[in-house]
Design a protein around this motif. Structure first.
Motif, PDB file in Angstrom:
ATOM      1  N   PHE A 153      42.134  -5.482  61.787  1.00  0.00           N
ATOM      2  CA  PHE A 153      43.386  -5.602  61.037  1.00  0.00           C
ATOM      3  C   PHE A 153      43.175  -6.665  59.963  1.00  0.00           C
ATOM      4  O   PHE A 153      42.893  -7.821  60.285  1.00  0.00           O
ATOM      5  CB  PHE A 153      44.529  -6.025  61.955  1.00  0.00           C
ATOM      6  N   VAL A 154      43.296  -6.273  58.697  1.00  0.00           N
ATOM      7  CA  VAL A 154      43.048  -7.205  57.593  1.00  0.00           C
ATOM      8  C   VAL A 154      44.207  -7.174  56.604  1.00  0.00           C
ATOM      9  O   VAL A 154      44.580  -6.113  56.102  1.00  0.00           O
ATOM     10  CB  VAL A 154      41.744  -6.865  56.850  1.00  0.00           C
ATOM     11  N   GLU A 155      44.747  -8.362  56.331  1.00  0.00           N
ATOM     12  CA  GLU A 155      45.752  -8.511  55.270  1.00  0.00           C
ATOM     13  C   GLU A 155      45.045  -8.895  53.976  1.00  0.00           C
ATOM     14  O   GLU A 155      44.200  -9.791  53.959  1.00  0.00           O
ATOM     15  CB  GLU A 155      46.760  -9.594  55.631  1.00  0.00           C
ATOM     16  N   PHE A 163      49.092  -6.241  51.437  1.00  0.00           N
ATOM     17  CA  PHE A 163      49.030  -5.034  52.263  1.00  0.00           C
ATOM     18  C   PHE A 163      47.983  -5.189  53.353  1.00  0.00           C
ATOM     19  O   PHE A 163      47.110  -6.059  53.302  1.00  0.00           O
ATOM     20  CB  PHE A 163      48.714  -3.799  51.404  1.00  0.00           C
ATOM     21  N   ILE A 164      48.094  -4.323  54.360  1.00  0.00           N
ATOM     22  CA  ILE A 164      47.118  -4.265  55.445  1.00  0.00           C
ATOM     23  C   ILE A 164      46.160  -3.107  55.153  1.00  0.00           C
ATOM     24  O   ILE A 164      46.583  -2.012  54.775  1.00  0.00           O
ATOM     25  CB  ILE A 164      47.813  -4.044  56.802  1.00  0.00           C
ATOM     26  N   VAL A 165      44.887  -3.347  55.330  1.00  0.00           N
ATOM     27  CA  VAL A 165      43.886  -2.296  55.146  1.00  0.00           C
ATOM     28  C   VAL A 165      44.062  -1.268  56.255  1.00  0.00           C
ATOM     29  O   VAL A 165      44.050  -1.605  57.444  1.00  0.00           O
ATOM     30  CB  VAL A 165      42.459  -2.882  55.195  1.00  0.00           C
ATOM     31  N   THR A 166      44.221  -0.012  55.876  1.00  0.00           N
ATOM     32  CA  THR A 166      44.454   1.056  56.850  1.00  0.00           C
ATOM     33  C   THR A 166      43.417   2.159  56.705  1.00  0.00           C
ATOM     34  O   THR A 166      42.639   2.189  55.753  1.00  0.00           O
ATOM     35  CB  THR A 166      45.856   1.666  56.677  1.00  0.00           C
ATOM     36  N   SER A 167      43.439   3.059  57.667  1.00  0.00           N
ATOM     37  CA  SER A 167      42.481   4.167  57.659  1.00  0.00           C
ATOM     38  C   SER A 167      42.879   5.264  56.684  1.00  0.00           C
ATOM     39  O   SER A 167      42.052   6.110  56.323  1.00  0.00           O
ATOM     40  CB  SER A 167      42.368   4.766  59.064  1.00  0.00           C
ATOM     41  N   THR A 170      45.710   4.780  50.327  1.00  0.00           N
ATOM     42  CA  THR A 170      44.871   4.913  49.132  1.00  0.00           C
ATOM     43  C   THR A 170      44.507   3.572  48.523  1.00  0.00           C
ATOM     44  O   THR A 170      43.440   3.424  47.932  1.00  0.00           O
ATOM     45  CB  THR A 170      45.592   5.770  48.071  1.00  0.00           C
ATOM     46  N   GLN A 171      45.368   2.562  48.692  1.00  0.00           N
ATOM     47  CA  GLN A 171      45.059   1.255  48.123  1.00  0.00           C
ATOM     48  C   GLN A 171      43.981   0.524  48.931  1.00  0.00           C
ATOM     49  O   GLN A 171      43.509  -0.538  48.528  1.00  0.00           O
ATOM     50  CB  GLN A 171      46.305   0.395  48.050  1.00  0.00           C
ATOM     51  N   SER A 172      43.577   1.118  50.067  1.00  0.00           N
ATOM     52  CA  SER A 172      42.567   0.490  50.926  1.00  0.00           C
ATOM     53  C   SER A 172      41.175   1.086  50.742  1.00  0.00           C
ATOM     54  O   SER A 172      40.257   0.744  51.488  1.00  0.00           O
ATOM     55  CB  SER A 172      42.969   0.633  52.404  1.00  0.00           C
ATOM     56  N   ASP A 173      41.011   1.966  49.769  1.00  0.00           N
ATOM     57  CA  ASP A 173      39.732   2.689  49.633  1.00  0.00           C
ATOM     58  C   ASP A 173      38.535   1.746  49.530  1.00  0.00           C
ATOM     59  O   ASP A 173      37.544   1.899  50.253  1.00  0.00           O
ATOM     60  CB  ASP A 173      39.770   3.605  48.408  1.00  0.00           C
ATOM     61  N   LEU A 174      38.595   0.779  48.633  1.00  0.00           N
ATOM     62  CA  LEU A 174      37.463  -0.128  48.425  1.00  0.00           C
ATOM     63  C   LEU A 174      37.208  -0.980  49.658  1.00  0.00           C
ATOM     64  O   LEU A 174      36.056  -1.220  50.044  1.00  0.00           O
ATOM     65  CB  LEU A 174      37.714  -1.017  47.205  1.00  0.00           C
ATOM     66  N   GLN A 175      38.279  -1.445  50.283  1.00  0.00           N
ATOM     67  CA  GLN A 175      38.133  -2.294  51.469  1.00  0.00           C
ATOM     68  C   GLN A 175      37.546  -1.510  52.640  1.00  0.00           C
ATOM     69  O   GLN A 175      36.734  -2.032  53.402  1.00  0.00           O
ATOM     70  CB  GLN A 175      39.479  -2.906  51.849  1.00  0.00           C
ATOM     71  N   ALA A 201      55.187   0.207  64.928  1.00  0.00           N
ATOM     72  CA  ALA A 201      55.075  -1.045  65.690  1.00  0.00           C
ATOM     73  C   ALA A 201      55.729  -2.220  64.979  1.00  0.00           C
ATOM     74  O   ALA A 201      55.725  -3.339  65.507  1.00  0.00           O
ATOM     75  CB  ALA A 201      53.603  -1.356  65.952  1.00  0.00           C
ATOM     76  N   ASN A 202      56.276  -1.955  63.762  1.00  0.00           N
ATOM     77  CA  ASN A 202      56.935  -3.006  62.980  1.00  0.00           C
ATOM     78  C   ASN A 202      55.982  -4.170  62.660  1.00  0.00           C
ATOM     79  O   ASN A 202      56.372  -5.340  62.702  1.00  0.00           O
ATOM     80  CB  ASN A 202      58.177  -3.524  63.715  1.00  0.00           C
ATOM     81  N   VAL A 203      54.738  -3.834  62.349  1.00  0.00           N
ATOM     82  CA  VAL A 203      53.738  -4.834  61.971  1.00  0.00           C
ATOM     83  C   VAL A 203      53.624  -4.849  60.451  1.00  0.00           C
ATOM     84  O   VAL A 203      53.347  -3.823  59.829  1.00  0.00           O
ATOM     85  CB  VAL A 203      52.365  -4.519  62.595  1.00  0.00           C
ATOM     86  N   THR A 204      53.851  -6.021  59.860  1.00  0.00           N
ATOM     87  CA  THR A 204      53.791  -6.156  58.409  1.00  0.00           C
ATOM     88  C   THR A 204      52.617  -7.035  58.003  1.00  0.00           C
ATOM     89  O   THR A 204      52.081  -7.806  58.813  1.00  0.00           O
ATOM     90  CB  THR A 204      55.083  -6.783  57.865  1.00  0.00           C
ATOM     91  N   ALA A 205      52.255  -6.952  56.734  1.00  0.00           N
ATOM     92  CA  ALA A 205      51.152  -7.767  56.224  1.00  0.00           C
ATOM     93  C   ALA A 205      51.463  -9.251  56.375  1.00  0.00           C
ATOM     94  O   ALA A 205      50.628 -10.033  56.839  1.00  0.00           O
ATOM     95  CB  ALA A 205      50.879  -7.413  54.762  1.00  0.00           C
ATOM     96  N   ALA A 206      52.662  -9.650  55.982  1.00  0.00           N
ATOM     97  CA  ALA A 206      53.033 -11.067  56.014  1.00  0.00           C
ATOM     98  C   ALA A 206      53.023 -11.636  57.429  1.00  0.00           C
ATOM     99  O   ALA A 206      52.745 -12.828  57.620  1.00  0.00           O
ATOM    100  CB  ALA A 206      54.406 -11.262  55.378  1.00  0.00           C
ATOM    101  N   GLY A 207      53.314 -10.809  58.411  1.00  0.00           N
ATOM    102  CA  GLY A 207      53.387 -11.304  59.782  1.00  0.00           C
ATOM    103  C   GLY A 207      52.166 -10.991  60.629  1.00  0.00           C
ATOM    104  O   GLY A 207      52.170 -11.242  61.836  1.00  0.00           O
ATOM    105  N   LEU A 208      51.116 -10.471  60.003  1.00  0.00           N
ATOM    106  CA  LEU A 208      49.974  -9.981  60.771  1.00  0.00           C
ATOM    107  C   LEU A 208      49.315 -11.065  61.620  1.00  0.00           C
ATOM    108  O   LEU A 208      49.051 -10.866  62.812  1.00  0.00           O
ATOM    109  CB  LEU A 208      48.938  -9.365  59.828  1.00  0.00           C
ATOM    110  N   LEU A 209      49.031 -12.221  61.026  1.00  0.00           N
ATOM    111  CA  LEU A 209      48.319 -13.267  61.763  1.00  0.00           C
ATOM    112  C   LEU A 209      49.094 -13.764  62.982  1.00  0.00           C
ATOM    113  O   LEU A 209      48.505 -14.280  63.931  1.00  0.00           O
ATOM    114  CB  LEU A 209      47.999 -14.451  60.843  1.00  0.00           C
ATOM    115  N   LYS A 210      50.418 -13.615  62.957  1.00  0.00           N
ATOM    116  CA  LYS A 210      51.247 -14.093  64.065  1.00  0.00           C
ATOM    117  C   LYS A 210      51.522 -13.001  65.097  1.00  0.00           C
ATOM    118  O   LYS A 210      52.152 -13.273  66.124  1.00  0.00           O
ATOM    119  CB  LYS A 210      52.573 -14.634  63.530  1.00  0.00           C
TER     120      LYS A 210
END
Length: 289
Positions: A153-155, A163-167, A170-175, A201-210
């Motif tokens: 899981f990467v913000e 944003f979070i890198v997802t499978s 489209t914005q995650s292509d390079l990552q 799961a209500n997981v957001t980029a801003a709250g990912l680390l927590k």
């Protein structure tokens, strides 16, 4: 008539058993082949060289040797180990085979460009016993146990973009490509979350680390994720690079490590490499020098 029907039923049953047995045998052969291929790949590495001349090939052997020693042992801090220089200088002695792939294959030469100027992918296979022997001299062992699949899981925070890198985003292509390259370089497998699963799961980029690891694990476990790796990359204009934080919980212990001023390709290599260091029992990446 009854005898004829019984004969047909027996024939169908026999054929069914034979077909099932053949398919099962083929599946077992395929699986064992996949496992063997994965093991073999630990002793292979690839780098880019210019042309096929020996001087560049020798440099390529050295670079690939470093990658293989790190990949087989799971110890990324080998990259800064001064003892590696002596082995890299004679890397040719440990090579079992190599081959080239012309990155410009099928494309004509331009102007006075010769084949020596063209970029090639150099793939190098090393002798397993010799690699294991080098590791022993360095005080390390091959990481031979089953390697857990990482749930990553990467913000990515760059100005207003967060944003979070997802499978599937489209914005995650390079990552995604960079993570795949990093995982291959370190001999790891990984899975990414799907966008819909994060939303449910209500997981957001801003709250990912927590977010608790157990909550993240539930998202990727159905896709094979076994160990959770969480990262946060923030673009820093002063450093012209990414400030990066990684965290991982494994066997009752929390690990964190961070660095700054790198490309996201390098950030992912260090993130995946740090996870490999933890999982292989090679120490805490947050305390490594």
């Amino acid at each position: 008539m009854a005898a004829l029907l019984e004969t047909k039923r027996n024939l169908v049953a026999t054929l069914t058993r034979d077909v099932f047995g053949a398919l099962l045998a083929a599946a077992l052969i395929w699986c064992s082949g996949a496992i063997a291929a994965a093991d073999d790949n630990l002793y292979r590495a690839r780098t880019v060289v210019t042309g096929q001349g020996e001087p560049n090939r020798i440099l390529g052997f050295g670079a690939c040797l470093e990658d293989v020693l790190i990949k087989v042992s799971g110890q990324p801090i080998l990259a800064s180990d001064r003892r590696l220089a002596a082995y890299k200088a004679k890397a040719k002695e440990f090579v079992s085979s190599f081959d080239y792939h012309d990155q410009y294959a099928g494309k004509p030469h331009h102007d006075e460009q010769g084949t020596r100027d063209r970029p090639y992918d150099l793939t190098v296979a090393f002798d397993q016993n010799k690699i294991d022997g080098i590791l022993a001299k360095l005080g390390l062992k091959p990481w031979q146990s089953q390697r857990p699949t990482l749930g990553v899981f990467v913000e990515m925070l760059h100005g207003p973009k967060d944003f979070i890198v997802t499978s599937d985003g489209t914005q995650s292509d390079l990552q995604r490509d960079a993570l795949a390259a990093a995982a291959g370089k370190r001999g790891m497998r990984f899975v990414l979350p799907e966008t819909a699963a994060l939303t449910r799961a209500n997981v957001t980029a801003a709250g990912l680390l927590k977010t608790p690891p157990a909550q993240l694990s539930a998202i990727v476990a159905p896709r094979g994720g076994e160990a959770i790796l969480v990262g946060r990359l923030v673009w820093d204009d002063k450093d012209l690079g990414w400030a990066t934080q990684w965290r991982m919980a494994w066997r009752g212990k929390d690990y964190t490590w961070q660095f700054r001023g790198v490309t996201f390709d390098e950030a992912f290599r260090r993130g995946i490499g740090g996870a490999a260091q933890v999982l292989s029992g090679n120490g805490d990446p947050g305390r490594s020098k």
